[in-house]
Structures are given as C-alpha cells and as structure tokens.
Design an enzyme around this catalytic site. Structure first.
Site, PDB file in Angstrom:
ATOM      1  N   LYS A  45      40.043 -27.710   0.421  1.00  0.00           N
ATOM      2  CA  LYS A  45      39.679 -26.845   1.544  1.00  0.00           C
ATOM      3  C   LYS A  45      39.048 -25.572   0.985  1.00  0.00           C
ATOM      4  O   LYS A  45      39.515 -25.056  -0.048  1.00  0.00           O
ATOM      5  CB  LYS A  45      40.972 -26.534   2.308  1.00  0.00           C
ATOM      6  CG  LYS A  45      40.826 -25.787   3.611  1.00  0.00           C
ATOM      7  CD  LYS A  45      42.213 -25.668   4.261  1.00  0.00           C
ATOM      8  CE  LYS A  45      42.182 -25.072   5.646  1.00  0.00           C
ATOM      9  NZ  LYS A  45      43.530 -25.061   6.278  1.00  0.00           N
ATOM     10  N   SER A  62      43.459 -26.890  10.929  1.00  0.00           N
ATOM     11  CA  SER A  62      42.269 -26.261  10.411  1.00  0.00           C
ATOM     12  C   SER A  62      41.697 -26.950   9.175  1.00  0.00           C
ATOM     13  O   SER A  62      40.537 -26.711   8.822  1.00  0.00           O
ATOM     14  CB  SER A  62      42.569 -24.797  10.058  1.00  0.00           C
ATOM     15  OG  SER A  62      43.513 -24.720   9.012  1.00  0.00           O
ATOM     16  N   SER A  78      48.266 -27.405  10.132  1.00  0.00           N
ATOM     17  CA  SER A  78      46.856 -27.581   9.736  1.00  0.00           C
ATOM     18  C   SER A  78      46.595 -28.656   8.690  1.00  0.00           C
ATOM     19  O   SER A  78      45.433 -28.971   8.411  1.00  0.00           O
ATOM     20  CB  SER A  78      46.286 -26.251   9.236  1.00  0.00           C
ATOM     21  OG  SER A  78      46.099 -25.383  10.321  1.00  0.00           O
TER      22      SER A  78
END
Lengths: 483, 70
Positions: free
Chosen positions: A79, A154, A178
């Site tokens: 990420k 996310s 997330s």
C-alpha cells in the site's frame, strides 16, 4: 505452470516452482508478474506505481542468492503508505506527490532481506481515510469479480492486486477494517494481527491508536509465512511489542484438529442487519468448526451502539495532528471528504478524545473477560457484498446507512481492542461476489486464529475471478462511474 | 445541549488557535453531504451520552499485553 496457474498460485506453490526449476528463476517470475501488472493495471487501478527497474534489480540479486527460503524471489507490493527506499510514498494524495522515501519501512526491509521482490506501490483511499477505496487522483480499484463494484478500502489496491493475479501477496494497513473488508469483498485472506505485533516504522500514519499493519494473501498458510517474516520487536517503533514471535507456520500443521478450541458466537449486533446469505454461510462456517472438534458457545460482547462514535473521536483528532504539518502550505491539495474529516478532528474537545480512549480501555477489559471463556470469536466480516462504485448508502433489511458505516460494522471494534482478526473467504453470493467470515483471537494468539482460518479455508474454496472476458471495456466504465 | 450551527464552528476556529478551515468543510460537519462521516451533531449527541457513563478511574488505552489462558 500455465500463465493463469502462475498468476493465481500461492506463495508456497511459487516457491516450490522456483525450487524445482519449473519456474526458471526469480527474474523470470518477476518479469511474468510485471508484464501482467502493466497489462491489467489500466483496467483495475491496483498500482499507483509499478517499480519495474527496482523489481528487476532485486530479482537479479535473488537469482544470485544461495539462500532459498520460502520468500526467495517471491514478488509482492505494498500500500502506498509504506516507505520503499528511492520510491515515492504518495499515500494516494496530491499532497505527497513529491515525497520520495530515503529508506525502507521496517517490514519492507524484513521482506527484502528474506529475498522477496517489491513490485511497487498500491492504490488506496487518500491517506487511508475511507473504506470505499475511491480515489479521484489515481483511479478507483475495481472488484475482480464484478467491474461495477468496489474492491473495498482503504487498502483497495492491496486487495485488487492479489485478486487480479498481479502479485501473490500485499501489505496493507487496517484502522477500522481496511485490510479485512477489501480482502473479504475480493475473495481473499486478510490478516490484522495484534496491535504492536508488526512494526509501523516507515508507514505513513492515519491514527496511531488504531492503525495496524497486516497482509492480504490467497491462503492462510501464506498469511502465516509473511507474519512469521515481518512480526517482532522494532526499536524504531515505540508501539512495537517485545512479546516473543510464535511459530505460525508450524502451528498450521495441526490443521484439521480444533479439539482444544472453544469458539464464541456473538449473535447480538454481529449477526443482525446483514445479508441473509452472509449469515447463512457464517452458520455453515460455525458448523464446520464444530465438525473439526471445536466447542461452540454463544457469547455476549459489550454494547456496540456507540463504538463508531468512539472510533471517530479517536481517529479524527489524531489524523488532524498527523496532517498539521501539511495543512498550511498544501491544504488545498486534499480531497474535500478528507478535509471535512480532519476539520471534525479540530472541533472535538480534548475531553471527548480522552474519554474515547478511556472507552477503548473499557472495551478491552470487557472483551478480555469474554476471552476468559472462549479462545476465539467468529463473525461475518462484512454485512454485505461489495457495493457498487459511487453508491453512497446501502439498505440491508430495514436498515439504511452510509456505506462507510455499513461495511466496517463488524471490523472496527477490533481495532479499538487491538485483538488479532483474520478474514477468510466463505463462499460466493448468488450475485457472484465473495463473502467472508472473521475469526478473532486473544492478544498475540495469531497461531490459533490462523489454525481456525485454515480449517475454514479447506471447506470454502471459491473459484478465481473470470474477469478476462468481462473486463474488455472496464477502463471506460470506471471513468464513467467516477464522473 | 443546543443544536450546533456553522457559525459556532467558525467562531471556535477563528477565536481559538486552529487551522484555517473554509466554509465548505465546516458546513459539511453540520449538514453532511459527502457520506463518509456521521454528522457532527449526531456525534456530539452520542458523546454526550458517553459523558454520563461512569468510567471510574479507567485510564486511556495504550499498548496491549498477552493475557494468559485462565
């Protein structure tokens, strides 16, 4: 291995392929995944940056390494909150578009030391703020099972990259779900370990009290292997724990025998206002654990009615404090929704924040009392399948609520308590989308969580997505949806 | 507790040391349209309920410790 088998293989299968020379070298494996990523990324928006040259250089180094551990030559991506030396960490925002990292985050360092090859930085909801993963700057990652649906967020790119077969595993962060939510919506395994189990040094923060680093993988065994590699004390992270790291890989050898485990089912709240198919498949999962020898009992958890308020009251002032250094000069570069969120952080009182953190302690005390009676808890991971892109609200039964509230309903509580939680696929919904079941354990008992997850994984094998035929015009579709 | 309005937030932010917020984000707090966060009014009402929970001397949450099986 055929290309499709390679793209959707587990880490252990790829490692075996390298060891047997069925896959000729780490460089060949890296080239395969890089080509695939470049070809599919315009459609799925998983990557913000594919670091091709760095990946090829690391793969070449792996070609010449004598160590042949299980992660030797295995591609991964992170990420875009994780620092990778010499690569930009944008956090999915224009605010950090010029932010190049000087060194690797601790977890990146540990993976690269084990021979894993970083392929790049993955898309996310700006600064990990929202659960939908929608990103106006870098595009919105789509669901591998249905192009009109969200991958979830996310850690949206972290889920899409694995679901589309662009890398075998990814790193993400989880502040309210997330990792677990996008993993569940995308038919993958998502692990949020105990608070402090994995270092956050070199990972751009959202909320220090709630952020956890974790993994998205195809299998539970892969999650155990990565956790084994990256868990443990880090002097650079004051919140990292010095608790000894268990042997998670060896723990899975007992898979199939859950005789010693007592599993609690919190039916109030966690089995209410959910899609009936998700509830039905969770009941099947419970039956399956019972069939493996586990004792199953119903339990009562603390009252959940104010948990979202408590979480927001901790998150938003902390996020504001993180971003204080950028607001003066770069405030205009934030998206509207994030600016509104941190403005909320500005308007809360200090006593609200401290009281919310005291409520977190109370929640921890209450759930630890439950864990005196049971070893694990089981719940659905989300109350719904992946929502459509651009959908602001969802109705489940008689309940109409904002998407963000709905899909984190069963996950965010365990960020406040800090307990380890794992999602594993529990089947395909009649609409063809994945569903997930969540296992939660005592602090630092990831081995038990993984063991139970492994038993469920054997039962619920779901087909890999068949997106090639369906994704011909996905680029056009996503552009239209974002307008 | 009186109902919150945007003027209160604007006054709060201008009279106390605060980042420079525009009307757009402060209006979002009293009349949410973006759908990501709960309205501030509802949040304050929940916090008001929580204010009446007796937490005795419970300390704010910090790190976590392994709990031995009982």
């Amino acid at each position: 291995m055929r290309d499709e088998e390679l793209a959707f293989a587990s880490i252990s299968a790829l490692s075996a392929g390298l060891a047997s020379e069925d896959i000729s070298s780490p460089t060949a494996l890296t080239q395969f995944f890089l080509e695939r990523s470049k070809r599919l990324n315009a459609d799925c928006h998983a990557f913000i940056e594919i670091t091709e040259q760095n990946a090829l250089r690391d793969a070449e180094r792996a070609d010449n390494m004598h160590d042949t551990g299980l992660l030797h030559g295995i591609p991964f991506a992170s990420k875009d909150l994780f620092d990778v030396a010499g690569v930009k960490t944008t956090a999915g925002s224009r605010v950090l578009a010029d932010n190049t990292a000087n060194s690797d985050a601790t977890v990146i360092k540990r993976l690269r030391s084990a021979g894993a090859v970083s392929h790049g930085k993955l898309n996310l909801h700006e600064f990990a703020y929202g659960i939908t993963g929608e990103n106006a700057v870098y595009g919105t990652p789509v669901n591998a099972y249905d192009k009109t649906r969200l991958a979830g967020g996310s850690s949206s790119g972290s889920a899409a990259a694995v679901a589309f077969g662009l890398v075998p595993f990814t790193l993400g962060t989880d502040t309210g779900g997330s990792i677990r939510v996008p993993a569940a919506l995308s038919g993958l395994v998502g692990l949020k370990p105990t608070f402090g189990r994995i270092s956050r040094s070199g990972v751009f923060p959202y909320s220090w009290s709630l952020d956890h680093v974790g993994t998205i993988t195809r299998t539970v065994a892969d999650a155990a292997l990565i956790l084994q590699t990256i868990a443990g004390e880090d002097n650079d992270d004051p919140d990292s724990s010095n608790e000894p790291v268990d042997n998670y890989v060896a723990a899975l050898e007992q898979s199939g025998n859950l005789n010693k485990l007592k599993i609690g089912v919190p039916r109030t709240f966690f089995f209410e206002n959910a899609d009936p198919e998700i509830l039905a498949v969770t009941e099947l999962a419970i039956d399956n654990l019972r069939a493996h020898g586990a004792q199953v009992i119903d339990v009562e958890l603390p009252k959940m009615e104010h948990t979202r308020a408590v979480s927001l009251t901790v998150q938003m002032p902390e996020a504001l404090s993180v971003h204080s250094r950028y607001l003066e000069d770069r405030g205009h570069l934030y998206s509207r929704d994030f600016r509104a969120g941190i403005a909320l952080g500005q308007c809360l009182l200090a006593e609200h924040y401290i009281r919310a953190k005291r409520m977190m302690t109370r929640y921890r005390q209450q759930i630890n009392t439950v864990f005196e009676k049971v070893d694990l808890l089981i719940t659905p991971t989300t109350p719904t399948i992946a929502p459509r892109i651009g959908q602001p609200r969802i109705t489940i039964g008689n309940n109409d609520e904002a998407i963000g509230n709905a899909i984190t309903r069963y996950t965010s509580f365990f960020n406040m308590t800090g307990h380890p939680a794992l999602t594993v696929p529990s089947g395909l919904h009649s609409q063809g989308l994945p569903m997930g079941v969540q296992i939660i354990g005592r602090y630092y008992e990831e081995a038990e969580v993984l063991l139970a997850g492994s038993a469920l994984e054997e039962k619920f094998q779901i087909p890999k997505p068949s997106f090639h035929e369906r994704y011909e015009n996905v680029g056009e579709f996503v552009s239209a949806a974002e307008k | 507790m009186d109902k919150l309005n945007a003027h209160t937030l604007q006054a709060l932010c201008s009279q106390l040391a605060a980042h420079p917020w525009g009307e757009e984000e402060l209006n979002e707090l009293v009349d949410p349209k973006l759908g990501v966060i709960t309205g501030f009014q509802e949040l304050l009402e929940e916090l008001e309920v929580l204010r009446h929970v007796d937490l005795e001397f419970t300390a704010p949450a910090q790190g976590v410790q392994r709990k031995r099986k009982v």
